[in-house]
Design a protein around this motif. Structure first.
Motif, PDB file in Angstrom:
ATOM      1  N   THR A  92       0.859  -1.176   0.000  1.00  0.00           N
ATOM      2  CA  THR A  92       0.000   0.000   0.000  1.00  0.00           C
ATOM      3  C   THR A  92       0.901   1.233   0.000  1.00  0.00           C
ATOM      4  OG1 THR A  92      -0.103   0.146   2.418  1.00  0.00           O
ATOM      5  CG2 THR A  92      -1.729  -1.275   1.328  1.00  0.00           C
ATOM      6  N   LYS A  93       0.300   2.413   0.069  1.00  0.00           N
ATOM      7  CA  LYS A  93       1.100   3.648   0.033  1.00  0.00           C
ATOM      8  C   LYS A  93       2.048   3.767   1.211  1.00  0.00           C
ATOM      9  CE  LYS A  93      -2.083   6.405  -2.754  1.00  0.00           C
ATOM     10  NZ  LYS A  93      -2.890   7.636  -2.853  1.00  0.00           N
ATOM     11  N   ASP A  94       1.760   3.079   2.289  1.00  0.00           N
ATOM     12  CA  ASP A  94       2.631   3.144   3.459  1.00  0.00           C
ATOM     13  C   ASP A  94       3.707   2.073   3.441  1.00  0.00           C
ATOM     14  OD1 ASP A  94       1.213   5.280   4.554  1.00  0.00           O
ATOM     15  OD2 ASP A  94      -0.265   3.949   5.471  1.00  0.00           O
ATOM     16  N   SER A  95       3.695   1.220   2.435  1.00  0.00           N
ATOM     17  CA  SER A  95       4.667   0.129   2.358  1.00  0.00           C
ATOM     18  C   SER A  95       5.938   0.578   1.641  1.00  0.00           C
ATOM     19  CB  SER A  95       4.050  -1.063   1.622  1.00  0.00           C
ATOM     20  OG  SER A  95       2.855  -1.488   2.229  1.00  0.00           O
ATOM     21  N   GLY A  96       6.937  -0.271   1.708  1.00  0.00           N
ATOM     22  CA  GLY A  96       8.165  -0.039   0.965  1.00  0.00           C
ATOM     23  C   GLY A  96       9.077   1.014   1.541  1.00  0.00           C
ATOM     24  N   LYS A  97       8.783   1.493   2.732  1.00  0.00           N
ATOM     25  CA  LYS A  97       9.583   2.576   3.301  1.00  0.00           C
ATOM     26  C   LYS A  97      10.576   2.099   4.353  1.00  0.00           C
ATOM     27  CE  LYS A  97       5.680   5.746   2.644  1.00  0.00           C
ATOM     28  NZ  LYS A  97       6.152   6.252   1.358  1.00  0.00           N
ATOM     29  N   GLY A  98      10.434   0.867   4.776  1.00  0.00           N
ATOM     30  CA  GLY A  98      11.300   0.373   5.838  1.00  0.00           C
ATOM     31  C   GLY A  98      12.657  -0.078   5.333  1.00  0.00           C
ATOM     32  N   THR A  99      13.515  -0.442   6.265  1.00  0.00           N
ATOM     33  CA  THR A  99      14.843  -0.945   5.927  1.00  0.00           C
ATOM     34  C   THR A  99      14.995  -2.402   6.343  1.00  0.00           C
ATOM     35  OG1 THR A  99      15.707  -0.133   8.052  1.00  0.00           O
ATOM     36  CG2 THR A  99      15.891   1.335   6.145  1.00  0.00           C
ATOM     37  N   ASP A 100      13.898  -3.028   6.715  1.00  0.00           N
ATOM     38  CA  ASP A 100      13.974  -4.420   7.154  1.00  0.00           C
ATOM     39  C   ASP A 100      14.204  -5.340   5.955  1.00  0.00           C
ATOM     40  OD1 ASP A 100      10.900  -5.607   6.504  1.00  0.00           O
ATOM     41  OD2 ASP A 100      11.086  -3.438   6.727  1.00  0.00           O
ATOM     42  N   ARG A 101      14.509  -6.587   6.258  1.00  0.00           N
ATOM     43  CA  ARG A 101      14.846  -7.565   5.228  1.00  0.00           C
ATOM     44  C   ARG A 101      13.698  -7.773   4.240  1.00  0.00           C
ATOM     45  NH1 ARG A 101      15.406 -13.695   7.072  1.00  0.00           N
ATOM     46  NH2 ARG A 101      13.133 -13.503   6.898  1.00  0.00           N
ATOM     47  N   ALA A 102      12.488  -7.927   4.744  1.00  0.00           N
ATOM     48  CA  ALA A 102      11.345  -8.206   3.879  1.00  0.00           C
ATOM     49  C   ALA A 102      11.098  -7.066   2.895  1.00  0.00           C
ATOM     50  CB  ALA A 102      10.100  -8.470   4.714  1.00  0.00           C
ATOM     51  N   THR A 103      11.235  -5.818   3.358  1.00  0.00           N
ATOM     52  CA  THR A 103      11.016  -4.668   2.471  1.00  0.00           C
ATOM     53  C   THR A 103      12.053  -4.626   1.364  1.00  0.00           C
ATOM     54  OG1 THR A 103      10.007  -3.385   4.259  1.00  0.00           O
ATOM     55  CG2 THR A 103      10.839  -2.159   2.360  1.00  0.00           C
ATOM     56  N   GLN A 104      13.315  -4.839   1.705  1.00  0.00           N
ATOM     57  CA  GLN A 104      14.369  -4.840   0.693  1.00  0.00           C
ATOM     58  C   GLN A 104      14.119  -5.928  -0.345  1.00  0.00           C
ATOM     59  OE1 GLN A 104      16.697  -2.879  -0.262  1.00  0.00           O
ATOM     60  NE2 GLN A 104      17.521  -4.254  -1.813  1.00  0.00           N
ATOM     61  N   ARG A 105      13.708  -7.093   0.118  1.00  0.00           N
ATOM     62  CA  ARG A 105      13.430  -8.174  -0.827  1.00  0.00           C
ATOM     63  C   ARG A 105      12.223  -7.835  -1.700  1.00  0.00           C
ATOM     64  NH1 ARG A 105      14.529 -13.505   3.073  1.00  0.00           N
ATOM     65  NH2 ARG A 105      16.816 -13.328   3.053  1.00  0.00           N
ATOM     66  N   GLY A 106      11.262  -7.116  -1.146  1.00  0.00           N
ATOM     67  CA  GLY A 106      10.118  -6.688  -1.942  1.00  0.00           C
ATOM     68  C   GLY A 106      10.540  -5.760  -3.071  1.00  0.00           C
ATOM     69  N   TRP A 107      11.444  -4.820  -2.774  1.00  0.00           N
ATOM     70  CA  TRP A 107      11.957  -3.935  -3.831  1.00  0.00           C
ATOM     71  C   TRP A 107      12.673  -4.753  -4.903  1.00  0.00           C
ATOM     72  CZ3 TRP A 107      10.316   0.618  -4.894  1.00  0.00           C
ATOM     73  CH2 TRP A 107       9.865   1.468  -3.889  1.00  0.00           C
ATOM     74  N   GLU A 108      13.465  -5.739  -4.474  1.00  0.00           N
ATOM     75  CA  GLU A 108      14.171  -6.580  -5.445  1.00  0.00           C
ATOM     76  C   GLU A 108      13.178  -7.325  -6.336  1.00  0.00           C
ATOM     77  OE1 GLU A 108      16.556  -8.982  -2.898  1.00  0.00           O
ATOM     78  OE2 GLU A 108      18.005  -7.391  -2.466  1.00  0.00           O
ATOM     79  N   GLY A 109      12.059  -7.746  -5.747  1.00  0.00           N
ATOM     80  CA  GLY A 109      11.022  -8.398  -6.538  1.00  0.00           C
ATOM     81  C   GLY A 109      10.429  -7.470  -7.577  1.00  0.00           C
ATOM     82  N   LEU A 110      10.201  -6.200  -7.213  1.00  0.00           N
ATOM     83  CA  LEU A 110       9.672  -5.225  -8.164  1.00  0.00           C
ATOM     84  C   LEU A 110      10.679  -4.958  -9.275  1.00  0.00           C
ATOM     85  CD1 LEU A 110       7.535  -3.246  -9.102  1.00  0.00           C
ATOM     86  CD2 LEU A 110       8.479  -1.557  -7.500  1.00  0.00           C
ATOM     87  N   TYR A 111      11.962  -4.808  -8.922  1.00  0.00           N
ATOM     88  CA  TYR A 111      12.985  -4.586  -9.947  1.00  0.00           C
ATOM     89  C   TYR A 111      12.991  -5.742 -10.950  1.00  0.00           C
ATOM     90  CZ  TYR A 111      14.885  -1.290  -6.471  1.00  0.00           C
ATOM     91  OH  TYR A 111      15.046  -0.281  -5.554  1.00  0.00           O
ATOM     92  N   ARG A 112      12.907  -6.954 -10.425  1.00  0.00           N
ATOM     93  CA  ARG A 112      12.946  -8.119 -11.311  1.00  0.00           C
ATOM     94  C   ARG A 112      11.701  -8.170 -12.190  1.00  0.00           C
ATOM     95  NH1 ARG A 112      15.599 -13.062 -11.768  1.00  0.00           N
ATOM     96  NH2 ARG A 112      15.341 -13.472 -13.982  1.00  0.00           N
ATOM     97  N   ASN A 113      10.561  -7.779 -11.646  1.00  0.00           N
ATOM     98  CA  ASN A 113       9.341  -7.735 -12.444  1.00  0.00           C
ATOM     99  C   ASN A 113       9.511  -6.768 -13.606  1.00  0.00           C
ATOM    100  OD1 ASN A 113       6.644  -6.358 -13.140  1.00  0.00           O
ATOM    101  ND2 ASN A 113       5.952  -8.167 -12.025  1.00  0.00           N
ATOM    102  N   ILE A 114      10.106  -5.610 -13.329  1.00  0.00           N
ATOM    103  CA  ILE A 114      10.358  -4.622 -14.386  1.00  0.00           C
ATOM    104  C   ILE A 114      11.237  -5.229 -15.472  1.00  0.00           C
ATOM    105  CG2 ILE A 114      11.510  -2.444 -14.913  1.00  0.00           C
ATOM    106  CD1 ILE A 114      10.632  -1.485 -12.116  1.00  0.00           C
ATOM    107  N   GLU A 115      12.292  -5.898 -15.064  1.00  0.00           N
ATOM    108  CA  GLU A 115      13.217  -6.499 -16.030  1.00  0.00           C
ATOM    109  C   GLU A 115      12.534  -7.567 -16.876  1.00  0.00           C
ATOM    110  OE1 GLU A 115      17.661  -6.454 -14.355  1.00  0.00           O
ATOM    111  OE2 GLU A 115      16.322  -7.707 -13.176  1.00  0.00           O
ATOM    112  N   GLU A 116      11.805  -8.447 -16.224  1.00  0.00           N
ATOM    113  CA  GLU A 116      11.259  -9.612 -16.926  1.00  0.00           C
ATOM    114  C   GLU A 116      10.056  -9.272 -17.797  1.00  0.00           C
ATOM    115  OE1 GLU A 116      10.473 -12.435 -13.810  1.00  0.00           O
ATOM    116  OE2 GLU A 116      12.415 -13.397 -14.101  1.00  0.00           O
TER     117      GLU A 116
END
Length: 361
Positions: A192-216
């Motif tokens: 949601t709009k409040d997501s993706g702002k943390g520095t925890d492990r799960a959030t970082q992995r979520g960003w990596e998932g979005l980057y990979r989605n963009i690539e693929e």
């Protein structure tokens, strides 16, 4: 009670090496009719077959009973495994890091030339594998493939482990560990709009998932030569997308770093064309050009380059799009990336036209 998983603590590549070696060894183990051992042997064999199957039309016949030999950390090679005394798997194993210092080429040459415990290995019997359970970019995958390695990733590993029906704690906990990694990587789909702002492990992995989605789903399938292969920013902290088109005197890239898209200017294509002062003026010129339009790109509060990042001349903050349900709209978000690209291309082409008019005058 919270379940304690061994692999939440055994996170290093050496721990993963041990699991891989152990599974390969089980592929050739005697079971003596013990159903528990037979389940482990079948899982190990499935794993070995999955590794060899990365080669289309591979001709490795393991037979009813396979004989396996395993060498670990042999001359810095993570894992060497031989099946039936002939077919050799060269496995470079990664969790969160990438290949470095020409190690992929060096290891392959070392094995072929006989500088390991397996002696000289015919290239036709060598099967190099780049095994990585952590998230990695399209650029990293293709880096390994260009060096004759096949990719065996987390989804491949899970496909093997999901066939296991036994209760061995090592396998079930490793499987659960990889499942959680996969779930955290795909968590961006529920942001949601409040997501993706943390520095925890799960959030970082979520960003990596979005980057990979963009690539693929977009960059690698666009069929447009203005979207070349991307490279990763840092240890996959973002994407750097360099356009095939550049201006006559400048090299641009679009950087995607979490909730910001930035247009970055590498400066003159010809060394010595600009003095430092001239380069500063040049960069300010481009920043003013982006700022002049009524669009999403704006001049950054600071314009400076670092050892790892070229100058940012324009940025788009909060480029993520959310749907009526409040969840991240991935398709609309990626369209924003295309909008940034079109703005940049228009500026480049306009600059080319101005350059031609100046030269004609």
């Amino acid at each position: 009670m919270t379940s304690l998983n061994l692999f939440d603590y055994a996170t290093k590549e050496l721990s993963q090496d041990a699991v891989i070696c152990w599974l390969i060894a089980w592929a050739g183990a005697e079971t003596n009719g013990d159903p528990v051992r037979e389940e482990l042997r079948l899982c190990g064999r499935t794993f070995v077959e999955a590794l060899f199957s990365k080669w289309d039309g591979y001709k490795v016949e393991l037979g009813d009973s396979v004989r396996t030999e395993v060498l670990r950390q042999e001359r810095n090679v993570d894992i060497l495994a031989r099946a039936n005394g002939e077919h050799v798997l060269l496995i470079e194993d990664k969790t969160g890091t990438g290949a470095h210092n020409n190690q992929l080429e060096r290891y392959l040459t070392m094995v072929v030339e006989g500088n390991t415990g397996f002696g000289s290995v015919d290239l036709g019997n060598l099967y190099p594998i780049y095994c990585k359970t952590g998230n990695h970019s399209l650029w990293e995958r293709q880096f390994a493939e260009r060096r004759s390695y096949k990719i065996f990733d987390r989804s491949d590993f899970l496909s093997v482990l999901e066939t296991y029906t036994g209760t061995n704690q090592i396998l079930t906990e490793f499987r659960q560990y990889l499942r959680e990694w996969q779930e955290e990587t795909n968590s961006y789909r529920k942001w949601t709009k409040d997501s993706g702002k943390g520095t925890d492990r799960a959030t970082q992995r979520g960003w990596e998932g979005l980057y990979r989605n963009i690539e693929e789903t977009y960059l690698s399938n666009s069929g447009d030569d203005c979207w070349p292969l991307t490279s990763q920013v840092g240890g996959y902290n973002g994407l750097s997308i360099e356009l095939a088109e550049t201006s006559r005197d400048s090299r641009f890239a679009i950087w995607v770093e979490k909730d910001r898209i930035s247009i970055r200017l590498y400066g003159s294509l010809t060394p010595g064309t600009y003095s430092k002062a001239g380069m500063d003026l040049h960069k300010w010129h481009w920043a003013d050009a982006f700022e002049s339009d009524d669009g999403p790109l704006r001049k950054p509060s600071q314009m400076k380059s670092t050892k790892t990042k070229p100058m940012c001349v324009a940025e788009w903050r909060s480029w993520l799009e959310f749907g009526e349900d409040g969840r991240l709209d991935v398709e609309a978000t990626v369209r924003n990336l295309a909008v940034a690209r079109e703005i940049l291309l228009a500026k480049i082409r306009r600059g080319r036209g101005e350059d031609r008019m100046d030269s004609d005058a």
